[in-house]
Design a protein around this motif. Sequence first.
Motif, PDB file in Angstrom:
ATOM      1  N   UNK A   1       0.846  -1.195   0.000  1.00 20.25           N
ATOM      2  CA  UNK A   1       0.000   0.000   0.000  1.00 20.25           C
ATOM      3  C   UNK A   1       0.884   1.248   0.000  1.00 20.25           C
ATOM      4  N   UNK A   2       0.688   2.112  -0.970  1.00 17.45           N
ATOM      5  CA  UNK A   2       1.493   3.321  -1.055  1.00 17.45           C
ATOM      6  C   UNK A   2       1.036   4.341  -0.025  1.00 17.45           C
ATOM      7  N   UNK A   3       1.994   4.919   0.658  1.00 15.25           N
ATOM      8  CA  UNK A   3       1.692   6.001   1.595  1.00 15.25           C
ATOM      9  C   UNK A   3       2.622   7.161   1.291  1.00 15.25           C
ATOM     10  N   UNK A   4       2.062   8.348   1.221  1.00 15.88           N
ATOM     11  CA  UNK A   4       2.818   9.544   0.873  1.00 15.88           C
ATOM     12  C   UNK A   4       3.180  10.297   2.143  1.00 15.88           C
ATOM     13  N   UNK A   5       4.457  10.586   2.304  1.00 15.79           N
ATOM     14  CA  UNK A   5       4.918  11.349   3.455  1.00 15.79           C
ATOM     15  C   UNK A   5       4.521  12.817   3.301  1.00 15.79           C
ATOM     16  N   UNK A   6       4.392  13.497   4.431  1.00 14.53           N
ATOM     17  CA  UNK A   6       4.193  14.941   4.437  1.00 14.53           C
ATOM     18  C   UNK A   6       5.506  15.624   4.787  1.00 14.53           C
ATOM     19  N   UNK A   7       5.750  16.756   4.159  1.00  9.81           N
ATOM     20  CA  UNK A   7       6.935  17.574   4.425  1.00  9.81           C
ATOM     21  C   UNK A   7       6.487  18.828   5.165  1.00  9.81           C
TER      22      UNK A   7
END
Length: 277
Positions: A1-7
């Motif tokens: 499952x792809x998870x996108x990090x927050x910056x």
Amino acid sequence: MSTVANIELNDGRAIPQLGFGVWQVENDEATKVVGIALETGFRHIDTAKVYENETGVGKALAASSVNREDIWLTTKIWNDDQGYDEALAAFEKSLADLGVDYVDLLLIHWVSAHRKKYVDTWKALIELQKQGKARSIGVSNFPEEHLREIIEATGVTPVVNQIELHPYFNQQALRTVNDELGIKTEAWSPLGQGGELLQDPTITEIAQAHDATPAQVVIAWHLAHGIIVFPKSVTPERIKSNFAATEVKLSDEEIARIDGLSREDGRIGPDPKTADF
């Protein structure tokens, strides 16, 4: 499952590190592909007035089941609209075309130094942030001297500097300046152009080792360096594949090998220091 990090940005807000770009996407097509991107899981959309697809992007946002508050939306002030009053008026038009009452990030698209209006334009963005219409503000295609000039003139530091950046032109010097100033780096043309980068033997070898596509490897390289990146595609399969790049984890040795691909003649687009449009 792809998870996108927050910056985390210097104004305390957090931007999804992986987004979806719509440069060179026709207005009608933008509605379709942005909808697909949102369905895939993208929550960061990057557009601009000069792309002439803000209306199409806005239609996709309106039609999506994803709440507006959960989407990070970026647009940009074009060169012809630089100047304090001009930028304010142009932004109101962008809001109307997008069909929204705020954007998450507003950028000055190019420094356009020969116009000598970038400081006044930056002051307009500061005012729009105070009004809550642009929740974060930044710049695009700004060299070091102009970054320092607008900060000194206003006391306000851009949250991002969006620049041409890819393994053939990795902009290490400007990235270091951005870091020093507390500015996050965003990449445009992150996959290069014309397919040359994606056929590079180093990239294809690493891709094969990870059972990944060359594009996924290049996106993973950006992510590993903490760069905010928004690859563009109008193909549903590639949109989904690009989103899955978050699953590709490169080793330090692989990152260093890709770092080594940068070259002096790697720039694709105009040099912001000399661009006169």
